[in-house]
Motif scaffolding. Structure first.
Motif, PDB file in Angstrom:
ATOM      1  N   ILE A 140      23.147  72.109 133.407  1.00  0.00           N
ATOM      2  CA  ILE A 140      21.831  71.644 133.881  1.00  0.00           C
ATOM      3  C   ILE A 140      21.251  70.617 132.918  1.00  0.00           C
ATOM      4  CG2 ILE A 140      19.438  72.378 134.232  1.00  0.00           C
ATOM      5  CD1 ILE A 140      20.563  74.964 135.445  1.00  0.00           C
ATOM      6  N   VAL A 141      21.358  70.874 131.621  1.00  0.00           N
ATOM      7  CA  VAL A 141      20.843  69.925 130.630  1.00  0.00           C
ATOM      8  C   VAL A 141      21.623  68.612 130.685  1.00  0.00           C
ATOM      9  CG1 VAL A 141      20.623  69.507 128.153  1.00  0.00           C
ATOM     10  CG2 VAL A 141      19.902  71.690 129.112  1.00  0.00           C
ATOM     11  N   ALA A 142      22.945  68.686 130.778  1.00  0.00           N
ATOM     12  CA  ALA A 142      23.763  67.475 130.837  1.00  0.00           C
ATOM     13  C   ALA A 142      23.489  66.682 132.106  1.00  0.00           C
ATOM     14  CB  ALA A 142      25.241  67.841 130.752  1.00  0.00           C
ATOM     15  N   ALA A 143      23.350  67.357 133.241  1.00  0.00           N
ATOM     16  CA  ALA A 143      23.060  66.663 134.492  1.00  0.00           C
ATOM     17  C   ALA A 143      21.669  66.033 134.453  1.00  0.00           C
ATOM     18  CB  ALA A 143      23.157  67.631 135.666  1.00  0.00           C
ATOM     19  N   SER A 144      20.729  66.681 133.832  1.00  0.00           N
ATOM     20  CA  SER A 144      19.383  66.113 133.720  1.00  0.00           C
ATOM     21  C   SER A 144      19.376  64.870 132.848  1.00  0.00           C
ATOM     22  CB  SER A 144      18.416  67.148 133.133  1.00  0.00           C
ATOM     23  OG  SER A 144      18.336  68.274 133.953  1.00  0.00           O
ATOM     24  N   ILE A 145      20.090  64.924 131.725  1.00  0.00           N
ATOM     25  CA  ILE A 145      20.159  63.756 130.846  1.00  0.00           C
ATOM     26  C   ILE A 145      20.881  62.608 131.528  1.00  0.00           C
ATOM     27  CG2 ILE A 145      21.182  62.883 128.712  1.00  0.00           C
ATOM     28  CD1 ILE A 145      20.625  65.664 127.497  1.00  0.00           C
ATOM     29  N   LEU A 146      22.005  62.903 132.171  1.00  0.00           N
ATOM     30  CA  LEU A 146      22.754  61.857 132.862  1.00  0.00           C
ATOM     31  C   LEU A 146      21.953  61.287 134.016  1.00  0.00           C
ATOM     32  CD1 LEU A 146      25.483  60.397 133.060  1.00  0.00           C
ATOM     33  CD2 LEU A 146      26.190  62.182 134.635  1.00  0.00           C
ATOM     34  N   GLY A 147      21.285  62.134 134.775  1.00  0.00           N
ATOM     35  CA  GLY A 147      20.471  61.651 135.892  1.00  0.00           C
ATOM     36  C   GLY A 147      19.304  60.796 135.442  1.00  0.00           C
ATOM     37  N   SER A 148      18.682  61.185 134.343  1.00  0.00           N
ATOM     38  CA  SER A 148      17.551  60.384 133.857  1.00  0.00           C
ATOM     39  C   SER A 148      18.035  59.039 133.313  1.00  0.00           C
ATOM     40  CB  SER A 148      16.777  61.138 132.785  1.00  0.00           C
ATOM     41  OG  SER A 148      17.575  61.350 131.640  1.00  0.00           O
ATOM     42  N   CYS A 149      19.219  59.016 132.700  1.00  0.00           N
ATOM     43  CA  CYS A 149      19.757  57.728 132.227  1.00  0.00           C
ATOM     44  C   CYS A 149      20.128  56.818 133.392  1.00  0.00           C
ATOM     45  CB  CYS A 149      20.982  57.977 131.357  1.00  0.00           C
ATOM     46  SG  CYS A 149      20.614  58.717 129.779  1.00  0.00           S
ATOM     47  N   ILE A 150      20.694  57.378 134.446  1.00  0.00           N
ATOM     48  CA  ILE A 150      21.112  56.572 135.584  1.00  0.00           C
ATOM     49  C   ILE A 150      19.904  56.062 136.374  1.00  0.00           C
ATOM     50  CG2 ILE A 150      22.250  56.687 137.857  1.00  0.00           C
ATOM     51  CD1 ILE A 150      24.327  58.521 136.528  1.00  0.00           C
TER      52      ILE A 150
END
Length: 72
Positions: free
Chosen positions: A58-68
Motif C-alpha cells: 500500500i505504501v509503495a503503490a501510494s508513493i508510485l501513484g503520487s509520483c505518476i
C-alpha cells in the motif's frame, strides 16, 4: 505486588513479556486489538507476514501513484 487487570491493555500487565522479543503476529495482534490481546492472530507466522507485505504494498503503490499522477 502484581496486578493483572482484565480491562487494561496486555502490554501494561506485569507478566507480559519481560522485554523479550515479540513475533510479527503478536505485534499485529496488539495493533488490531488496541493492545488487549497478543494472541488474536494465532501462531501461524504467514498471517503476520501477510499484513506486513500488504502494508508495504500500500505504501509503495501510494508513493508510485503520487509520483505518476503529479507529473501529468
Amino acid at each position: 505486588m502484581k496486578a493483572n487487570y482484565s480491562y487494561a491493555s496486555a502490554i501494561f500487565n506485569a507478566d507480559f513479556n519481560n522485554f523479550a522479543r515479540i513475533s510479527v503476529n503478536q505485534a499485529w495482534s496488539l495493533f488490531f486489538t488496541l493492545g488487549k490481546n497478543d494472541a488474536a492472530l494465532g501462531d501461524n507466522p504467514e498471517v503476520g507476514k501477510f499484513f506486513t507485505n500488504v502494508t508495504i504494498a500500500i505504501v509503495a503503490a501510494s508513493i508510485l501513484g503520487s509520483c505518476i499522477f503529479t507529473s501529468i
